[in-house]
Design a protein around this motif. Sequence first.
Motif, PDB file in Angstrom:
ATOM      1  N   GLY A   1       0.789  -1.230   0.000  1.00 21.57           N
ATOM      2  CA  GLY A   1       0.000   0.000   0.000  1.00 21.57           C
ATOM      3  C   GLY A   1       0.816   1.272   0.000  1.00 21.57           C
ATOM      4  O   GLY A   1       0.474   2.236  -0.698  1.00 21.57           O
ATOM      5  N   TYR A   2       1.915   1.294   0.777  1.00 25.39           N
ATOM      6  CA  TYR A   2       2.703   2.530   0.886  1.00 25.39           C
ATOM      7  C   TYR A   2       3.835   2.565  -0.150  1.00 25.39           C
ATOM      8  O   TYR A   2       3.891   3.467  -0.981  1.00 25.39           O
ATOM      9  N   ASN A   3       4.723   1.550  -0.115  1.00 23.59           N
ATOM     10  CA  ASN A   3       5.836   1.551  -1.071  1.00 23.59           C
ATOM     11  C   ASN A   3       5.351   1.430  -2.507  1.00 23.59           C
ATOM     12  O   ASN A   3       5.844   2.120  -3.404  1.00 23.59           O
ATOM     13  N   GLY A   4       4.372   0.519  -2.733  1.00 21.47           N
ATOM     14  CA  GLY A   4       3.926   0.255  -4.096  1.00 21.47           C
ATOM     15  C   GLY A   4       2.921   1.248  -4.633  1.00 21.47           C
ATOM     16  O   GLY A   4       3.119   1.839  -5.699  1.00 21.47           O
ATOM     17  N   CYS A   5       1.833   1.455  -3.888  1.00 20.77           N
ATOM     18  CA  CYS A   5       0.706   2.238  -4.420  1.00 20.77           C
ATOM     19  C   CYS A   5       0.709   3.696  -3.978  1.00 20.77           C
ATOM     20  O   CYS A   5      -0.184   4.456  -4.352  1.00 20.77           O
ATOM     21  N   THR A   6       1.697   4.095  -3.175  1.00 17.83           N
ATOM     22  CA  THR A   6       1.787   5.504  -2.775  1.00 17.83           C
ATOM     23  C   THR A   6       3.102   6.106  -3.272  1.00 17.83           C
ATOM     24  O   THR A   6       3.114   6.863  -4.242  1.00 17.83           O
ATOM     25  N   GLN A   7       4.222   5.751  -2.631  1.00 15.92           N
ATOM     26  CA  GLN A   7       5.497   6.322  -3.050  1.00 15.92           C
ATOM     27  C   GLN A   7       5.935   5.798  -4.418  1.00 15.92           C
ATOM     28  O   GLN A   7       6.443   6.551  -5.248  1.00 15.92           O
ATOM     29  N   GLY A   8       5.751   4.510  -4.645  1.00 17.03           N
ATOM     30  CA  GLY A   8       6.090   3.961  -5.959  1.00 17.03           C
ATOM     31  C   GLY A   8       5.244   4.584  -7.056  1.00 17.03           C
ATOM     32  O   GLY A   8       5.741   4.912  -8.135  1.00 17.03           O
TER      33      GLY A   8
ATOM     34  N   SER B   1      22.433 -13.228  -8.750  1.00 18.18           N
ATOM     35  CA  SER B   1      23.141 -12.506  -9.802  1.00 18.18           C
ATOM     36  C   SER B   1      22.300 -12.383 -11.067  1.00 18.18           C
ATOM     37  O   SER B   1      22.483 -11.449 -11.852  1.00 18.18           O
ATOM     38  N   ARG B   2      21.362 -13.313 -11.239  1.00 19.11           N
ATOM     39  CA  ARG B   2      20.537 -13.292 -12.452  1.00 19.11           C
ATOM     40  C   ARG B   2      19.371 -12.309 -12.336  1.00 19.11           C
ATOM     41  O   ARG B   2      18.964 -11.699 -13.330  1.00 19.11           O
ATOM     42  N   TYR B   3      18.836 -12.137 -11.123  1.00 15.75           N
ATOM     43  CA  TYR B   3      17.589 -11.372 -10.994  1.00 15.75           C
ATOM     44  C   TYR B   3      17.671 -10.097 -10.160  1.00 15.75           C
ATOM     45  O   TYR B   3      16.812  -9.232 -10.298  1.00 15.75           O
ATOM     46  N   GLN B   4      18.675  -9.955  -9.292  1.00 15.37           N
ATOM     47  CA  GLN B   4      18.664  -8.788  -8.410  1.00 15.37           C
ATOM     48  C   GLN B   4      18.705  -7.479  -9.181  1.00 15.37           C
ATOM     49  O   GLN B   4      18.063  -6.499  -8.792  1.00 15.37           O
ATOM     50  N   ALA B   5      19.436  -7.445 -10.279  1.00 17.92           N
ATOM     51  CA  ALA B   5      19.500  -6.221 -11.086  1.00 17.92           C
ATOM     52  C   ALA B   5      18.123  -5.820 -11.604  1.00 17.92           C
ATOM     53  O   ALA B   5      17.824  -4.630 -11.756  1.00 17.92           O
ATOM     54  N   ILE B   6      17.272  -6.815 -11.865  1.00 20.97           N
ATOM     55  CA  ILE B   6      15.921  -6.519 -12.357  1.00 20.97           C
ATOM     56  C   ILE B   6      15.110  -5.818 -11.271  1.00 20.97           C
ATOM     57  O   ILE B   6      14.410  -4.825 -11.534  1.00 20.97           O
ATOM     58  N   PHE B   7      15.220  -6.309 -10.035  1.00 17.25           N
ATOM     59  CA  PHE B   7      14.507  -5.657  -8.932  1.00 17.25           C
ATOM     60  C   PHE B   7      15.056  -4.247  -8.682  1.00 17.25           C
ATOM     61  O   PHE B   7      14.291  -3.317  -8.420  1.00 17.25           O
ATOM     62  N   ASP B   8      16.374  -4.096  -8.774  1.00 13.76           N
ATOM     63  CA  ASP B   8      16.971  -2.769  -8.586  1.00 13.76           C
ATOM     64  C   ASP B   8      16.455  -1.793  -9.639  1.00 13.76           C
ATOM     65  O   ASP B   8      16.106  -0.645  -9.322  1.00 13.76           O
ATOM     66  N   GLN B   9      16.407  -2.251 -10.882  1.00 14.36           N
ATOM     67  CA  GLN B   9      15.895  -1.398 -11.958  1.00 14.36           C
ATOM     68  C   GLN B   9      14.412  -1.083 -11.750  1.00 14.36           C
ATOM     69  O   GLN B   9      13.960   0.044 -11.985  1.00 14.36           O
ATOM     70  N   GLY B  10      13.668  -2.089 -11.307  1.00 12.04           N
ATOM     71  CA  GLY B  10      12.238  -1.890 -11.085  1.00 12.04           C
ATOM     72  C   GLY B  10      11.980  -0.846 -10.018  1.00 12.04           C
ATOM     73  O   GLY B  10      11.127   0.047 -10.182  1.00 12.04           O
ATOM     74  N   LYS B  11      12.723  -0.924  -8.914  1.00  7.82           N
ATOM     75  CA  LYS B  11      12.517   0.037  -7.815  1.00  7.82           C
ATOM     76  C   LYS B  11      12.901   1.459  -8.236  1.00  7.82           C
ATOM     77  O   LYS B  11      12.271   2.423  -7.803  1.00  7.82           O
ATOM     78  N   GLU B  12      13.915   1.603  -9.076  1.00  7.90           N
ATOM     79  CA  GLU B  12      14.269   2.926  -9.592  1.00  7.90           C
ATOM     80  C   GLU B  12      13.114   3.532 -10.382  1.00  7.90           C
ATOM     81  O   GLU B  12      12.956   4.757 -10.434  1.00  7.90           O
ATOM     82  N   LEU B  13      12.296   2.676 -10.993  1.00 11.39           N
ATOM     83  CA  LEU B  13      11.157   3.127 -11.793  1.00 11.39           C
ATOM     84  C   LEU B  13       9.870   3.218 -10.977  1.00 11.39           C
ATOM     85  O   LEU B  13       8.818   3.586 -11.509  1.00 11.39           O
ATOM     86  N   GLY B  14       9.940   2.864  -9.677  1.00  9.65           N
ATOM     87  CA  GLY B  14       8.762   2.953  -8.819  1.00  9.65           C
ATOM     88  C   GLY B  14       7.986   1.658  -8.671  1.00  9.65           C
ATOM     89  O   GLY B  14       6.883   1.652  -8.131  1.00  9.65           O
ATOM     90  N   ILE B  15       8.557   0.538  -9.129  1.00 11.61           N
ATOM     91  CA  ILE B  15       7.863  -0.751  -9.049  1.00 11.61           C
ATOM     92  C   ILE B  15       8.312  -1.473  -7.778  1.00 11.61           C
ATOM     93  O   ILE B  15       9.477  -1.881  -7.658  1.00 11.61           O
ATOM     94  N   TYR B  16       7.372  -1.643  -6.850  1.00 13.08           N
ATOM     95  CA  TYR B  16       7.673  -2.295  -5.572  1.00 13.08           C
ATOM     96  C   TYR B  16       6.787  -3.525  -5.332  1.00 13.08           C
ATOM     97  O   TYR B  16       6.816  -4.089  -4.242  1.00 13.08           O
ATOM     98  N   VAL B  17       6.028  -3.934  -6.346  1.00  8.60           N
ATOM     99  CA  VAL B  17       5.144  -5.090  -6.210  1.00  8.60           C
ATOM    100  C   VAL B  17       5.449  -6.057  -7.352  1.00  8.60           C
ATOM    101  O   VAL B  17       5.465  -5.647  -8.521  1.00  8.60           O
TER     102      VAL B  17
END
Length: 339
Positions: A87-94, A126-142
Amino acid sequence: MTVKTSRIIIKTFVKTALKDADESPERCTRNLVDMALHFSKGRFQQEFFEMARTMLNNDNSPYYPLIEDTLRHMDKEKLIEFGMNLGYNGCTQGAHIVRKIKRTENINVPWLFFLNIDSSYADLHSRYQAIFDQGKELGIYVYCLYTDGDPEKLLPLIEHNPDCAMILLCNSAAVTEDFAKAAESLNNMLIGVAYDDNTDTACLVLRDHRLLYSIYRMYTDTESDEILSGSYARFAEEMHCPFVAVLADPGCSASVRKNVYKAVVGARVAQKYRTIPIDLFYDIERIGNIISPPSSIIGFKPDGSIYNIGSDGNPLEHNIFNESLRDILKESFSIDQES
């Protein structure tokens, strides 16, 4: 007030409200909804909690015993942390970041996406963490994660991203005592159990370990009757699931999809069951249209290729392991391209 401070204050209020949960779950729930409306700034949050307050005006709502059961049998710290991340990280700040990128870069960023992960891969971090890092930079937390292999192999990835709400979809046979024990230390995950012959056993294991879980099923044209009749939702009630989710098979016809979604929304609004029906495609799309229209839903296969989602009728040919997420979204879901 900083984002971190706001989150701490809201989390403190939630923890305080939940102290009364065992004694009076109805009052606790109303207090939480009222508090959420007070803090809600975005359109999606206000619409969601206004709807929740309207529903809870019904003293005979089956959602009250659902909430009571959830608060008694699911770990409260997990409920709080997953809920705050969603609710907060994903649908508010994200969502704020998503809208800013749309405004400044003309990129239509989804608020959530799917990752189908091959759990047999040697080094998932090593295969997926970069994807989550990129996603969070774009506001994706879910994130919706799926594996048809061993879901326990995905737990370190989930643990390494404690600020994200992770929905882990897995086969019921993979839900073992060892998996449940390993999952106990994670507070940012909801487990989606596939609907099949072993679902009841899997749900009992997860309930014994006080984990957050629900069930989901992918349906075809010939498998929608059980959803439309309500027998699928009644099974979810018996399994003490807060949510009961459906997802159309890619080959499912548009008419059946619409009928199922109409039934899902109708049952949810009418409060027919002691579980909350969700359509994983249409409801995600609807939330996306509230956060930043037009909504786009994307996912990636185990080899990194994008799901067969069309753009202007053309298939998308991108790979998350060869291109950045920002570049994929810029090429395929830019506002200029869609207009």
